[in-house]
Design an enzyme around this catalytic site. Structure first.
Site, mmCIF file in Angstrom:
data_model
loop_
_atom_site.group_PDB
_atom_site.id
_atom_site.type_symbol
_atom_site.label_atom_id
_atom_site.label_comp_id
_atom_site.label_asym_id
_atom_site.label_seq_id
_atom_site.Cartn_x
_atom_site.Cartn_y
_atom_site.Cartn_z
ATOM 1 N N HIS A 344 -7.469 43.419 -30.061
ATOM 2 C CA HIS A 344 -6.169 43.035 -29.483
ATOM 3 C C HIS A 344 -5.899 41.569 -29.807
ATOM 4 O O HIS A 344 -6.779 40.727 -29.659
ATOM 5 C CB HIS A 344 -6.189 43.252 -27.966
ATOM 6 C CG HIS A 344 -4.946 42.759 -27.298
ATOM 7 N ND1 HIS A 344 -3.751 43.434 -27.385
ATOM 8 C CD2 HIS A 344 -4.700 41.649 -26.564
ATOM 9 C CE1 HIS A 344 -2.818 42.767 -26.703
ATOM 10 N NE2 HIS A 344 -3.376 41.675 -26.206
ATOM 11 N N THR A 411 -13.602 44.658 -29.509
ATOM 12 C CA THR A 411 -14.224 44.533 -30.827
ATOM 13 C C THR A 411 -13.572 43.462 -31.696
ATOM 14 O O THR A 411 -14.141 43.047 -32.696
ATOM 15 C CB THR A 411 -14.160 45.880 -31.568
ATOM 16 O OG1 THR A 411 -12.859 46.442 -31.341
ATOM 17 C CG2 THR A 411 -15.201 46.843 -31.044
ATOM 18 N N GLU A 412 -12.342 43.076 -31.345
ATOM 19 C CA GLU A 412 -11.667 42.015 -32.093
ATOM 20 C C GLU A 412 -10.688 41.316 -31.163
ATOM 21 O O GLU A 412 -9.872 41.977 -30.521
ATOM 22 C CB GLU A 412 -10.858 42.576 -33.275
ATOM 23 C CG GLU A 412 -11.682 43.180 -34.383
ATOM 24 C CD GLU A 412 -10.804 43.645 -35.556
ATOM 25 O OE1 GLU A 412 -9.679 43.142 -35.729
ATOM 26 O OE2 GLU A 412 -11.257 44.529 -36.293
ATOM 27 N N ASN A 413 -10.791 39.986 -31.096
ATOM 28 C CA ASN A 413 -9.800 39.192 -30.369
ATOM 29 C C ASN A 413 -9.958 37.751 -30.817
ATOM 30 O O ASN A 413 -11.064 37.208 -30.805
ATOM 31 C CB ASN A 413 -10.013 39.312 -28.854
ATOM 32 C CG ASN A 413 -9.099 38.387 -28.067
ATOM 33 O OD1 ASN A 413 -9.548 37.465 -27.386
ATOM 34 N ND2 ASN A 413 -7.810 38.613 -28.155
#
Ligand SMILES: *[C@@H]1O[C@H](CO)[C@@H](O)[C@H](O)[C@H]1NC(C)=O
Ligand SMILES: *[C@@H]1O[C@H](CO)[C@@H](O)[C@H](O)[C@H]1NC(C)=O
Ligand SMILES: *[C@@H]1O[C@H](CO)[C@@H](O)[C@H](O)[C@H]1NC(C)=O
Ligand SMILES: *[C@@H]1O[C@H](CO)[C@@H](O)[C@H](O)[C@H]1NC(C)=O
Ligand SMILES: *[C@@H]1O[C@H](CO)[C@@H](O)[C@H](O)[C@H]1NC(C)=O
Length: 568
Positions: A344, A411-413
């Site tokens: 996100h 997992t992604e920010n």
């Protein structure tokens, strides 16, 4: 009387709760102030990266080309025609990068395996590259030796080029079996040590940017159909791999297999307008729900089926451009994720906007909405990336209500910067991380089941069609220097503090972090400023060494001749 009342009560229950799932509260305003507190014990902190963006060594040691190698080698596809042929030289710098991870004191590192590095054509029966297996095996072992948990993604966009060329890549259903063979080889070789598997990282971008807009490899513009078809095959592939793991490996390896979906949050511009709420929900369903709904509920979201179906009919297509799952497929797909990975980055305000359906068919116009941003939101880097941390809490709560409160790993920010001149004092990244991580903490207090956080990303790296122009890293890389030296930005110091405190213990402590981070970066900035000098000195040394060497040979030759002549 009681009887009548009871019937009335039951009726009311049925009316109020049409299904058992909890409903997301669109109207609830939970943009509160900063929350001081810590994360549950055992919460995992990490950073991520991906193979194509960092490894380089694109044609070394038996690696086959990927669609990204082919795409970047064509002119005009990527900013300044840049390629990731060498990228961060991550292939040669595993030991160095693990030192950086140790320095950050992370619990885990999220990396991806390059499919064509271990299967050059993508087809197991044709070729398996032992050197590629060795590389990932060594990487995983080194991480574990340093007590860093490897979280491994099997697909971060670098499809073997042969599969694209020969069969049409994700447009062809037979890719399911090729990928399943690949996944099983990874489970076989690494699954004794890797316990967290991600089948796909951000499949939305694979489908939409790869096969619809063509901004990403393989660069196809199959408007209106390409993305839906690619996504359909990706979902089926994910499912097949999950079942393979469940059937063949789980009892022995005891790991987890999930998928990593990236989605922005869509906020109704007016929360009191039903039309805006519906438009915002469509935004989230067309991004997150497209993949999450089949995996958690067995089918595409109703709104997607309705909208794409109606548009297809209006455009004179006999069947919906959104493919369908058979009854058997639905039950085979439902429940095939042991955790949900969430990427996100940003939020949009959303309004309803009817788009003329005689328009060319496209994923983009199927959802009848327009996206807006608040110009006050900070946007330091990528043009699409506005910082609005509160959107993350809403997205996480939406997931909780829609999919039965699944286990979530972020997992992604993270955030990028665009500045051309080097800036290691990345206060905007500190602000971004502080805000977004705090919203995760609030979401956990709301009851959302988040167990880990992965900041994106460890290094500045190749940013797809943006080349090296957008920098997401905690560590700055001077890409012009052939040694690709890494320099910590201020955010390294700040993230370390969040990790060691496991959150934000109290205002006084948290405020002191900022100043400390800023102090370290000014020192590193001086180091970096001296760097061009060092590079030049190396160059000079090379020239001097070569010249001296040549001179020595010449002098020796002359001396030898002299000696020989004297002898005769
Ligand atoms: C939510 O509440 C905050 C603080 O009370 C206020 O500033 C903001 O405008 C509200 N937002 C909405 C969407 O109502
Ligand atoms: C990229 O390549 C194209 C085609 O050769 C060329 O026209 C363009 O100027 C190149 N761009 C840069 C920044 O070098
Ligand atoms: C991978 O590493 C493990 C643990 O050290 C070792 O047992 C195994 O033989 C290695 N496999 C390969 C292919 O090198
Ligand atoms: C799909 O892949 C198979 C090989 O697995 C191939 O025989 C077939 O021709 C491909 N279909 C298309 C449309 O390319
Ligand atoms: C997963 O594997 C277990 C053990 O083999 C089995 O009992 C279960 O039915 C499988 N789950 C699914 C959804 O197939």
């Amino acid at each position: 009387m009681t009887y009548v009342l009871r019937i009335w009560y039951m009726l009311a229950l049925v009316l109020v709760c049409p299904n058992t799932a909890e409903d997301f509260q669109w109207i609830k305003n939970n943009t509160g102030s900063f929350y001081y507190g810590t994360f549950p014990t055992g919460f995992l902190w990490g950073v991520g990266s991906s193979a194509y963006q960092t490894e380089g060594a694109w044609d070394k040691d038996g690696k086959g080309p990927s669609i990204w190698d082919a795409f970047t080698h064509k002119k005009g596809k990527v900013f300044r025609n840049e390629t990731a042929d060498s990228a961060c030289d991550g292939y040669y710098k595993v030991k160095d990068d693990i030192q950086l991870l140790k320095e950050l004191k992370v619990n885990h590192y999220l990396l991806s395996i390059s499919w064509p590095r271990i299967m050059p054509t993508g087809i197991k029966a044709e070729q398996v590259n032992e050197k590629g297996i060795q590389f990932y095996n060594d990487t995983i072992n080194s991480l574990l030796e340093n007590s860093i948990i490897p979280i491994v993604s099997l697909y971060h966009w670098d499809l073997p080029q042969v599969l694209e060329e020969r069969y049409g890549g994700w447009q062809n259903i037979s890719i399911i079996n090729y990928f399943n063979d690949y996944a099983n080889l990874c489970f076989e070789k690494f699954g004794d040590r890797v316990k967290h598997w991600i089948t796909f990282s951000n499949p939305w971008a694979v489908a939409e940017k790869g096969y619809e807009t063509g901004e990403h490899a393989p660069g196809l513009k199959l408007g209106g159909c390409g993305a839906y078809k690619a996504a359909h095959h990706i979902i089926k592939t994910h499912t097949k791999v999950w079942h393979s793991y469940n059937h063949t490996w789980r009892s022995e390896q005891q790991g987890m297999v999930g998928i990593s979906l990236t989605s922005g949050w869509g906020q109704p511009i007016d929360v009191h307008s039903q039309t805006d709420i519906e438009a915002a929900e469509r935004y989230v369903q067309f991004h997150l729900g497209w993949f999450a709904n089949p995996i958690y509920k067995g089918d595409y979201p109703e709104v997607m089926k309705n909208y794409v179906g109606r548009k297809s009919a209006q455009q004179g297509q006999g069947t919906s451009r959104l493919p369908t799952f058979s009854v058997q497929e639905k039950s085979y797909i439902k429940g095939t994720s042991d955790f949900l990975g969430i990427g996100h980055f940003t939020t949009r305000y959303v309004i309803q906007k009817s788009l003329p359906s005689l328009h060319v068919s496209s994923y983009d116009t199927d959802s009848d909405l327009a996206e807006l941003v608040d110009p006050k939101w900070p946007a330091p880097g990528s043009e699409w990336l506005y910082s609005a941390p509160w959107g993350f809490r809403r997205l996480l709560n939406f997931i909780k209500t829609q999919y039965g409160n699944p286990l979530i790993y972020v997992t992604e920010n993270g955030v990028s910067e665009k500045v051309q001149c080097t800036q290691l004092c990345d206060e905007w990244r500190i602000e971004y991380l502080k805000g977004y991580i705090n919203e995760i903490l609030k979401a956990i207090n709301d009851g959302v089941n988040v167990k880990g956080y992965t900041a994106w990303s460890l290094l500045d790296k190749f940013e797809w069609n943006k080349g090296f122009s957008e920098r997401f890293g905690f560590y700055h890389i001077d890409f012009k220097n052939k040694n690709k030296p890494r320099y910590p930005k201020a955010s390294v110091e700040y993230y370390k503090k969040i990790i060691s405190a496991n959150g934000f213990p109290n205002p006084r402590e948290v405020e002191s972090w900022y100043q400390k981070a800023m102090d370290t970066c000014s020192i590193t900035n001086q180091l970096l400023a001296a760097d061009p000098l060092i590079t030049r000195m190396e160059m000079v040394t090379e020239i001097v060494v070569a010249t001296v060497f040549t001179l020595c040979i010449l002098i020796s030759a002359v001396l030898l001749m002299f000696v020989l002549r004297n002898h005769s």
